[in-house]
Motif scaffolding. Sequence first.
Motif, PDB file in Angstrom:
ATOM      1  N   LEU A  27       0.818  -1.258  -0.075  1.00 40.38           N
ATOM      2  CA  LEU A  27       0.077   0.121  -0.037  1.00 40.38           C
ATOM      3  C   LEU A  27       0.867   1.152   0.036  1.00 40.38           C
ATOM      4  CD1 LEU A  27      -3.036   1.309   0.455  1.00 40.38           C
ATOM      5  CD2 LEU A  27      -2.374   1.185   2.752  1.00 40.38           C
ATOM      6  N   VAL A  35       0.910   5.317   0.078  1.00 36.87           N
ATOM      7  CA  VAL A  35       0.121   6.334   0.516  1.00 36.87           C
ATOM      8  C   VAL A  35       0.720   7.795   0.222  1.00 36.87           C
ATOM      9  CG1 VAL A  35      -1.469   7.087   2.250  1.00 36.87           C
ATOM     10  CG2 VAL A  35      -0.591   4.993   2.251  1.00 36.87           C
ATOM     11  N   CYS A  66      -3.244   5.087  -2.343  1.00 35.48           N
ATOM     12  CA  CYS A  66      -4.484   5.977  -1.985  1.00 35.48           C
ATOM     13  C   CYS A  66      -3.864   7.406  -1.395  1.00 35.48           C
ATOM     14  CB  CYS A  66      -5.355   5.309  -0.905  1.00 35.48           C
ATOM     15  SG  CYS A  66      -4.356   4.935   0.655  1.00 35.48           S
ATOM     16  N   ALA A  88      -6.510   4.973   3.542  1.00 37.16           N
ATOM     17  CA  ALA A  88      -5.575   4.121   3.914  1.00 37.16           C
ATOM     18  C   ALA A  88      -6.134   3.048   4.841  1.00 37.16           C
ATOM     19  CB  ALA A  88      -4.182   4.433   4.319  1.00 37.16           C
ATOM     20  N   VAL A 100       3.355  -1.336   4.195  1.00 35.97           N
ATOM     21  CA  VAL A 100       2.874  -0.004   3.869  1.00 35.97           C
ATOM     22  C   VAL A 100       4.091   0.933   3.429  1.00 35.97           C
ATOM     23  CG1 VAL A 100       1.599   1.944   4.680  1.00 35.97           C
ATOM     24  CG2 VAL A 100       1.035  -0.332   5.133  1.00 35.97           C
ATOM     25  N   THR A 103       4.518   5.153   3.094  1.00 38.18           N
ATOM     26  CA  THR A 103       3.896   6.250   3.356  1.00 38.18           C
ATOM     27  C   THR A 103       4.678   7.604   3.096  1.00 38.18           C
ATOM     28  OG1 THR A 103       2.340   7.664   4.616  1.00 38.18           O
ATOM     29  CG2 THR A 103       3.659   6.143   5.559  1.00 38.18           C
TER      30      THR A 103
END
Lengths: 310, 217
Positions: free
Chosen positions: A10, A12, A39, A45, A57, A59
């Motif tokens: 993921l 972010v 996202c 998230a 993750v 970010t």
Amino acid sequence: MSGDEAVSLLYVDPDEQACLETRTDLEASPLLDVDVRTCSSLSTAIETLEADAIDCVVTEYELSDATGIDLLDRLRDDRPDVPCILYTDVGPDAIHTGAARDAVVEYLPRDIPDPVRSLARLVRNVLDERSQLAYPLPETEDERLAAIQRYDVDDLEATMAVDRLTELLANHFDVAVAFVGIVDAHEERFLACKGADWDRLDREDAICSHTLLEDEHLIVEHVQSDARFADIEVLAELDIRSYAGVPLTTPDGLPIGAMCLIHDEPRSYSDDDIEDLHRFAEELMEQLELRRRLSDVERAVPKPDHEGIK
Amino acid sequence: MTAQLQDAYAFPELPLDPADAGTNLLLTGPPLVGTQRLLLSMVTGADEGEGLLFVSADEDGVSIIEDYETAGHTFDPSRMCVIDCTDHSPESTGAVRQVSGPSDLTGIGIEFSSLYESLRESGVDRARVGLYSIPTLLAFAEDFRAVYRFLHTVTGRIRTADGLGVFAIDPDAIDDEAFATVAQAFDARVIVREGDDGPEFRVRGLPDQPDGWHPVP
């Protein structure tokens, strides 16, 4: 990480262009077989983390509705084992760790030459090292997880056998709770639990995570005065005041879980008690082993429909 | 074999064989018997191309640099840095980076990763890491698990970056169980004790190291 399956990552970042470029570059990297979700905010998230199994993750620090540190804080509450990398131009001095001072994160500055290459390498390393875990792993973790697949009991008959043995265990020791727990990659799953209604526990909260590394057993006479467990709030909430656990070990030596006694006040166990607990654990493993062999045989013998007539 | 020797970290001041790149050592010993002196010696190489990152939770950064230089080493800020995690430190300089305190494990980790990356960027791809000391981090942390997570993450970074880590712990300052769990994050131990003729040390758990006790120089 076995390395066979694509990693689910993921990313972010409020900057759409950065999302697109980083995603494209990461997915093209020879270091990773990765599937990147993107996202822009803390709230989206969190939705993604709730809906999908995310392995890692990455970010930015400044998000549209919060900071990357706020996201890290939520991640440690919701999915504590998932590693997180702060990937940002913002320097260490300008990062406010605030309420997440004990969350721990990897950090990679973006203002370096070819940052995505460094990011791909860091993601690879963080996954290979199973970085950011709050508990020690057995040396045989990969083999252990594979063994769980082979021993998993979900048929009714097997479940009943485990339930019966757990009930006998609770009666024999006169404890508040007796249980059989399987320790999966990120959580402990209670196969049978007598005296309480527990379903799952994050692995970092479970005392059994430590029992897996013991050759014999783990006895914690008073959980709240053991430095390793004293700060784990959920243990006190569940009234876990004393713990005795024996690893459930396959014939080839892989610990897949533990058979345990819990009491709602501190207590000790005699050598005979502990020996009995070992016997119960051996009995259970024999049951699981027999069922595993049975299902192997069933799988190996072709169904009559497919059998040729000789 | 040759490649391995080149990659290994030598200890020019100590009667030890080189340790493989990526090794994390737990240095166990009481304070005030040369444990910190031995730590400073272990993170000193003969190679001027090596970096040094020192995480200090017990003593402020300026004092650590003084200790290091008093022991006869040269502190070269172009490739060496102290992360000062004490509560009472002044502002960051090139040689000493400040974090808000020993309980800010997230901040210490960010500073550590950032410095490791700066070393790599400036062409220094080998680094030793010293940390003094684990019981202080445990004393200030809200949760034992946070310190384990921090140690697991930092030793993982050292392992994958082919560095050398030496982390000090006084086993008498924490419970036996907590000590045994912390030790799981490390490859081997260096044990310091008070001997008849002063402090001495030995290595346990590393292959091909000389046996027996050696005086701490």
